[in-house]
Motif scaffolding. Structure first.
Motif, short mmCIF file in Angstrom:
data_model
loop_
_atom_site.label_atom_id
_atom_site.label_comp_id
_atom_site.label_asym_id
_atom_site.label_seq_id
_atom_site.Cartn_x
_atom_site.Cartn_y
_atom_site.Cartn_z
N PHE A 40 -46.60 -6.78 -19.24
CA PHE A 40 -46.17 -6.37 -20.58
C PHE A 40 -46.63 -7.35 -21.65
CE2 PHE A 40 -42.80 -6.55 -23.87
CZ PHE A 40 -43.01 -5.30 -24.39
N ILE A 41 -46.75 -8.63 -21.24
CA ILE A 41 -47.12 -9.65 -22.22
C ILE A 41 -48.55 -9.46 -22.71
CG2 ILE A 41 -47.61 -12.12 -22.41
CD1 ILE A 41 -45.07 -12.46 -20.60
N ASN B 17 -49.78 -10.28 -14.85
CA ASN B 17 -48.40 -10.15 -14.41
C ASN B 17 -47.71 -11.49 -14.19
OD1 ASN B 17 -47.62 -7.29 -14.10
ND2 ASN B 17 -49.55 -7.26 -12.99
N VAL B 18 -48.45 -12.58 -14.25
CA VAL B 18 -47.83 -13.88 -14.00
C VAL B 18 -47.93 -14.85 -15.16
CG1 VAL B 18 -48.03 -13.76 -11.49
CG2 VAL B 18 -49.89 -14.73 -12.81
N VAL B 19 -48.64 -14.48 -16.22
CA VAL B 19 -48.76 -15.41 -17.34
C VAL B 19 -47.66 -15.16 -18.37
CG1 VAL B 19 -51.23 -15.86 -17.16
CG2 VAL B 19 -50.42 -13.92 -18.51
N SER B 20 -47.32 -16.21 -19.11
CA SER B 20 -46.42 -16.04 -20.25
C SER B 20 -47.30 -15.97 -21.50
CB SER B 20 -45.44 -17.21 -20.34
OG SER B 20 -46.15 -18.38 -20.65
N GLN B 21 -46.65 -15.82 -22.64
CA GLN B 21 -47.42 -15.59 -23.85
C GLN B 21 -48.32 -16.78 -24.20
OE1 GLN B 21 -45.15 -14.79 -27.37
NE2 GLN B 21 -46.55 -13.20 -28.02
#
Lengths: 584, 239
Positions: free
Chosen positions: B86-87, B155-159
């Motif tokens: 989603f990010i 799917n595993v990174v943040s913004q």
């Protein structure tokens, strides 16, 4: 039986027509800028409509006087009654006119005073000037309206000659007859504002604890700001065209005025594109504030660079748009509305900064964290008379940073919270009395909104709907930092309208602070807030890493040890066999 | 040993041999897959001149493989709608237009092929149209990988770590251009300067093709409109 059926049919059609008549297409914008249906935040009923026919005004206001209402201002007076502080609203409305009425031979420029429930109190068409309080130089600058064959603006000294003024000054004030009193008449008045300011002595030093209670009127036709006393309605001060180079070729026609806590005066003037005029309390020009820059694209700049001096002259000059209206909040931030800036050469319109929040330094500090930039309607008509985006004519802000702008194009009220999220859209054009055809001013009165409608000449009180009041509560709690109560309210909003995306973000925030990261993630995803989703996800990931890191690390260490051991074992065996066979 | 038992053994043997045959087929397929789909494109990526030379002279490039690469990329770009984090991507599956996604990949490939072929035939290029097409399809190899990695990463990174994802995707495009550039040099047997010149000409040809395409479309629309007006005139007058 057949007869009964007939009546039933009639009843059903009546109910249906009633329902369709009452349904107004209320909508809002989703995260991706699509129109979705949503209940309006504010609505008006016939009880909230005030005009010359309503009982509250008691026939004291006639049609000619209330010909063209221009501005409305609500001032909260604090009175001490029986040693208790009582807050009372006073509502001011100004109505302007520029032509002489044929029957009465008068030009009506009025100030109306109402109480908080819009009950009529007073009206003023002229304001007394006591020449004792003004020097001759000051008097020579003052202008007033003259009702001849046509209404014109003229210097006060041409109406009352110097000799006459001298004569009047000779008589003590109490003994002056009505003929000897001097009056100032407004011309094309377009703004009203009331505020207290600290009293100053002759050396411009503030006298502590003493305040002047003043009403500011922007007297556009006379090119001056008239400051009158809020109690006696006597002229206290006049601010004429500032003697600054910036105004040498421009006319000073103030339309709206506000002041800050220090008594400095902010003025919007017609035809001044440089920004808001900031004047000292004495009326001296200080600087321009909140300049509306036109944006120039890279290609424009390049082209201008290449073009010769003559070509550049031929290019239409790029003008900054002027401000339409503004208001000041309790912390001294000025909220302004202006038209979208259109570059006349490229035809590109920049509507990102139609609403601004200007700080003391004169910079725009409006938070624009919503799904879209606060600019009213996102989807607009492309052709025809009403093409283009919203054009705002008024703005108001309440004590917790929620601001409402009013759009003349669609006759709608757009409410945003202090983060720049669109909360709800209310109102709309139509032929009912409660519809907004040409709204010119909007003000918060507690939770309610008062809208001044110019074409229908009415004041409409908009009250929050069921959903509207819940959203207001949620936003208020959120602004005060009470996330838990806010979350409850947001949950109520979701129960009422599951399509309300912002509410999911509100609920998600509480889950985030409560440590329920996965729930928070789900809510933020539904509410389409990437920033908060990322925050929740990061914490969720950290949690998972903390949980599984020991096992994974142990596994890796074990594997490495085994690997090394296996290699060592193999090399020993190899060495053994190597020794057995020997080198060739 | 009675008959039954004999039969049983033979069927067992038969089954065993069938399984073995199947297994050997699977192994063979996997080996082929590894060779054609992983090793050879990788070899081209890291030894572009040598690799494209083998691709052309030894006919190691295969049309089926080339088309599969295109299909992979299309498949992955469709998968992005459903499985991207989603990010990174806030798209909705309802916004997915399958045909458009297919066209976005196929149209540039075909257009560049045609444009490049039409230019290089005039400039003494040695490449055939089929070779150019296959070469461009093979160049999609890094994109396919980075899209796959990106799908996982998203799917595993943040913004704050979104830049990593962007870097991976950008690397894929960079390597695609890198492969294709050396492909053009090898397949047409050009020098560096001539290759650059023909590529610029290809870009111009691309624009011309697009222009003619839009023109044709517009004209056909006008003709259709004209025919429709005549039809309306006639129907309104006589019927």
């Amino acid at each position: 039986m057949r007869k009964f059926k007939k009546y039933l049919l009639v009843l059903v059609t009546l109910v249906c027509t009633y329902a369709t008549l009452n349904v107004k297409a209320a909508y809002t914008y989703s995260h991706d800028g699509k129109i979705i249906s949503a209940p309006a935040g504010y609505s008006a009923t016939i009880d909230g409509v005030y005009n010359i026919l309503s009982n509250a005004w008691g026939g004291n206001v006639n049609e000619k006087e209330f010909n063209s209402p221009e501005d409305l201002y609500i001032y909260t007076e604090t009175k001490t009654v029986n040693e208790k502080e009582v807050k009372e609203d006073v509502i001011y409305i100004v109505s302007s006119s520029s032509s002489i009425d044929a029957a009465t031979k008068q030009c009506y420029n009025m100030l109306f005073v109402f109480d908080g429930n819009l009950n009529y109190k007073e009206k003023y068409s002229r304001f007394e000037i006591n020449p004792d309080n003004f020097s001759n130089l000051e008097l020579s600058k003052i202008k007033t309206r003259v009702d001849g064959s046509a209404a014109t603006s003229a210097a006060l000294t041409s109406v009352y000659s110097y000799e006459k003024i001298k004569e009047i000054k000779a008589v003590p004030y109490e003994e002056r007859t009505e003929d000897q009193k001097m009056y100032l008449k407004l011309f094309k008045v377009s703004g009203v504002y009331r505020a207290q300011r600290a009293k100053r002595d002759a050396n411009n030093v503030i006298i502590e604890g003493e305040f002047e209670d003043l009403i500011y009127l922007s007297d556009t036709g006379n090119n001056q700001i008239v400051i009158i006393d809020a109690k006696t309605y006597e002229v206290v001060q006049i601010i004429s065209t500032p003697s600054d180079q910036a105004f040498s070729e421009k006319t000073f026609s103030p339309t709206k005025v506000v002041t800050d806590s220090a008594g400095r005066i902010y003025v919007i003037s017609d035809g001044i594109y440089e920004g808001i005029i900031l004047l000292s309390n004495k009326g001296e020009f200080m600087r321009f504030v909140g300049v509306n820059y036109t944006t120039m694209s890279f290609w424009d700049a390049l082209w201008r660079n290449i073009a010769t001096e003559e070509q550049r002259k031929q290019m239409t000059s790029i003008l900054n748009t002027e401000f339409k209206n503004f208001t000041i909040d309790s912390q001294g931030f000025i909220y302004t509305v202006s038209r979208a800036v259109t570059n006349t050469e490229t035809g590109v319109t920049n509507d990102k900064a139609m609403i601004k929040r200007i700080n003391q330094a004169g910079n725009d500090v409006l938070v624009r964290n919503g799904y879209s930039v606060p600019k009213g309607d996102l989807i607009t008509i492309m052709t025809g008379k009403n093409k283009g985006g919203s054009t705002f004519s008024g703005i108001t802000v309440n004590e917790y940073g929620t601001y409402t702008v009013v759009d003349t194009k669609g006759g709608r009220l757009f409410t945003y919270d202090k983060e720049g999220n669109l909360l709800y859209i209310s109102g709309g054009k139509g032929s009912e009395v409660t519809d907004l055809e040409n709204p010119v001013a909007v003000r918060y009165q507690g939770e309610n909104l008062l809208v001044l409608e110019k074409n229908n000449r009415v004041v409409i009180r908009y009250t929050p709907t069921e959903v509207g009041s819940i959203i207001n509560k949620a936003v208020e709690y959120q602004a005060k930092g009470d996330l838990e109560s806010a979350s409850e309210e947001w949950q109520n909003v979701i129960n009422q309208n599951p399509n309300y995306e912002l509410a999911y973000v509100g609920v998600g925030k509480t889950y985030l602070s409560a440590g329920r990261y996965q729930d928070a993630m789900e809510y933020f995803k539904t509410g389409f807030n990437v920033e908060y989703y990322s925050k929740a996800y990061k914490l969720y990931r950290d949690e998972k890493i903390k949980k599984f890191f020991p096992y994974v690390m142990t596994g890796i260490v074990v594997l490495v040890v085994f690997g090394i051991g296996y290699k060592a074992y193999k090399s020993i065996r190899y060495k053994k066999s190597d020794a057995g066979f020997g080198d060739e | 040993m009675n008959e039954n038992a004999k039969n049983l053994v033979s069927t067992e043997e038969k089954n065993d041999s069938q399984i073995r045959k199947f297994w050997s087929k699977v192994v063979k397929f996997l080996k082929w897959f590894k060779e054609e789909f992983i090793k050879f494109p990788l070899f081209i990526l890291f030894h572009p001149l040598k690799g494209w030379d083998e691709f052309k002279r030894e006919k190691r490039g295969k049309m089926s493989v080339a088309i599969w690469f295109v299909i992979f990329v299309i498949f992955l770009s469709i998968m992005e709608y459903q499985y991207s984090g989603f990010i990174v991507k806030q798209v909705e599956v309802t916004d997915l237009k399958m045909l458009a996604e297919i066209a976005y990949i196929i149209a540039p490939v075909v257009l560049v092929t045609v444009a490049n072929w039409s230019i290089t035939t005039l400039f003494d290029g040695k490449g055939k149209m089929k070779e150019i097409f296959m070469m461009i399809c093979y160049s999609l190899y890094p994109v396919a990988w980075t899209k796959l990695i990106g799908l996982f990463l998203s799917n595993v990174v943040s913004q704050q770590e979104k830049a990593i994802y962007t870097l991976v995707i950008a690397l894929g495009i960079f390597f695609m251009c890198y492969m294709a550039f050396f492909g053009f040099i090898s397949i047409h047997e050009y020098g560096l300067l001539k290759c650059v010149a023909t590529l610029i000409a290809t870009a111009v040809a691309l624009l011309v093709i697009c222009f003619i395409g839009i023109l044709c479309f517009d004209l056909i629309q006008k003709i259709a409109g004209f025919v429709y007006t005549i039809y309306r005139e006639i129907t309104l007058r006589y019927f």
